[in-house]
Design a protein around this motif. Sequence first.
Motif, mmCIF file in Angstrom:
data_model
loop_
_atom_site.group_PDB
_atom_site.id
_atom_site.type_symbol
_atom_site.label_atom_id
_atom_site.label_comp_id
_atom_site.label_asym_id
_atom_site.label_seq_id
_atom_site.Cartn_x
_atom_site.Cartn_y
_atom_site.Cartn_z
ATOM 1 N N THR A 55 -8.327 -53.036 -19.083
ATOM 2 C CA THR A 55 -7.946 -52.002 -18.119
ATOM 3 C C THR A 55 -7.264 -52.632 -16.908
ATOM 4 O O THR A 55 -6.258 -52.117 -16.407
ATOM 5 N N CYS A 56 -7.794 -53.767 -16.452
ATOM 6 C CA CYS A 56 -7.175 -54.459 -15.311
ATOM 7 C C CYS A 56 -5.793 -54.971 -15.668
ATOM 8 O O CYS A 56 -4.864 -54.888 -14.855
ATOM 9 N N LEU A 57 -5.624 -55.471 -16.892
ATOM 10 C CA LEU A 57 -4.311 -55.933 -17.319
ATOM 11 C C LEU A 57 -3.332 -54.763 -17.406
ATOM 12 O O LEU A 57 -2.182 -54.872 -16.967
ATOM 13 N N ALA A 58 -3.792 -53.644 -17.938
ATOM 14 C CA ALA A 58 -2.932 -52.457 -18.009
ATOM 15 C C ALA A 58 -2.570 -51.962 -16.609
ATOM 16 O O ALA A 58 -1.429 -51.568 -16.354
ATOM 17 N N GLY A 59 -3.527 -51.994 -15.689
ATOM 18 C CA GLY A 59 -3.248 -51.599 -14.307
ATOM 19 C C GLY A 59 -2.202 -52.489 -13.665
ATOM 20 O O GLY A 59 -1.310 -52.017 -12.951
ATOM 21 N N GLY A 60 -2.277 -53.778 -13.933
ATOM 22 C CA GLY A 60 -1.275 -54.706 -13.398
ATOM 23 C C GLY A 60 0.094 -54.453 -14.008
ATOM 24 O O GLY A 60 1.114 -54.466 -13.312
ATOM 25 N N GLY A 61 0.133 -54.216 -15.315
ATOM 26 C CA GLY A 61 1.404 -53.929 -15.976
ATOM 27 C C GLY A 61 2.032 -52.648 -15.481
ATOM 28 O O GLY A 61 3.236 -52.587 -15.194
ATOM 29 N N LEU A 62 1.232 -51.599 -15.355
ATOM 30 C CA LEU A 62 1.746 -50.334 -14.825
ATOM 31 C C LEU A 62 2.146 -50.487 -13.365
ATOM 32 O O LEU A 62 3.089 -49.848 -12.899
ATOM 33 N N GLY A 63 1.439 -51.353 -12.653
ATOM 34 C CA GLY A 63 1.799 -51.627 -11.262
ATOM 35 C C GLY A 63 3.173 -52.267 -11.145
ATOM 36 O O GLY A 63 3.927 -51.969 -10.218
ATOM 37 N N LEU A 64 3.524 -53.140 -12.095
ATOM 38 C CA LEU A 64 4.865 -53.742 -12.086
ATOM 39 C C LEU A 64 5.943 -52.671 -12.258
ATOM 40 O O LEU A 64 6.981 -52.705 -11.596
ATOM 41 N N ILE A 65 5.676 -51.715 -13.132
ATOM 42 C CA ILE A 65 6.608 -50.595 -13.291
ATOM 43 C C ILE A 65 6.682 -49.800 -11.987
ATOM 44 O O ILE A 65 7.755 -49.394 -11.552
ATOM 45 N N GLY A 66 5.531 -49.604 -11.350
ATOM 46 C CA GLY A 66 5.488 -48.884 -10.081
ATOM 47 C C GLY A 66 6.260 -49.595 -8.981
ATOM 48 O O GLY A 66 6.955 -48.959 -8.187
ATOM 49 N N VAL A 67 6.150 -50.920 -8.922
ATOM 50 C CA VAL A 67 6.894 -51.693 -7.908
ATOM 51 C C VAL A 67 8.386 -51.518 -8.137
ATOM 52 O O VAL A 67 9.151 -51.276 -7.199
ATOM 53 N N TRP A 68 8.815 -51.624 -9.392
ATOM 54 C CA TRP A 68 10.239 -51.429 -9.710
ATOM 55 C C TRP A 68 10.677 -50.030 -9.279
ATOM 56 O O TRP A 68 11.727 -49.863 -8.661
ATOM 57 N N TYR A 69 9.862 -49.025 -9.571
ATOM 58 C CA TYR A 69 10.218 -47.645 -9.261
ATOM 59 C C TYR A 69 10.319 -47.405 -7.755
ATOM 60 O O TYR A 69 11.296 -46.834 -7.283
ATOM 61 N N VAL A 70 9.324 -47.831 -6.981
ATOM 62 C CA VAL A 70 9.353 -47.541 -5.544
ATOM 63 C C VAL A 70 10.431 -48.340 -4.832
ATOM 64 O O VAL A 70 10.986 -47.871 -3.838
ATOM 65 N N ARG A 71 10.751 -49.537 -5.339
ATOM 66 C CA ARG A 71 11.862 -50.296 -4.743
ATOM 67 C C ARG A 71 13.186 -49.581 -4.993
ATOM 68 O O ARG A 71 14.025 -49.479 -4.093
ATOM 69 N N ALA A 72 13.373 -49.083 -6.220
ATOM 70 C CA ALA A 72 14.607 -48.357 -6.535
ATOM 71 C C ALA A 72 14.678 -47.061 -5.728
ATOM 72 O O ALA A 72 15.740 -46.692 -5.217
ATOM 73 N N ARG A 73 13.558 -46.384 -5.575
ATOM 74 C CA ARG A 73 13.514 -45.145 -4.795
ATOM 75 C C ARG A 73 13.842 -45.411 -3.332
ATOM 76 O O ARG A 73 14.619 -44.697 -2.713
ATOM 77 N N ASP A 74 13.253 -46.463 -2.778
ATOM 78 C CA ASP A 74 13.500 -46.815 -1.391
ATOM 79 C C ASP A 74 14.971 -47.163 -1.173
ATOM 80 O O ASP A 74 15.585 -46.733 -0.193
#
Length: 139
Positions: A55-74
Amino acid sequence: MSNWTDGKREAPEPLEGNVVATVTGGTVVWFALFLLQLPFYGWYREHGHDWWIWTCLAGGGLGLIGVWYVRARDAAIRRAAGESPGRQVAPDAEAPTAADPADAGKRSAADPLTVDDMTQRVDDDAGGERPGPGEGRAH
């Protein structure tokens, strides 16, 4: 409780903050938890809790997608506002006043950008006409 749910109060303004830093911090925490639990994989497996590690590994992986998304949004919000991606606007900076009365209705760079502003800019770029359903927008 009905004072809060009867619809007579206005919704508060959304909190603004550094979303990129928040998502990056959360991602780092997920990966740190994964790495901290990894040496105890045998114990977790014996007790039926090995899914905690994954679960922690999945959270980190999804977090990487989230970082990419919020940077592109910003970056998209900054481009739409006409700012350079590296420029930070101070929260207490005053918006410049319009010297010419004809410019009084125009939005300054310090004003928040709304969906209507972005839609208007897209319409202006497309010649002011919105395409119908199934029609593409010429660039």
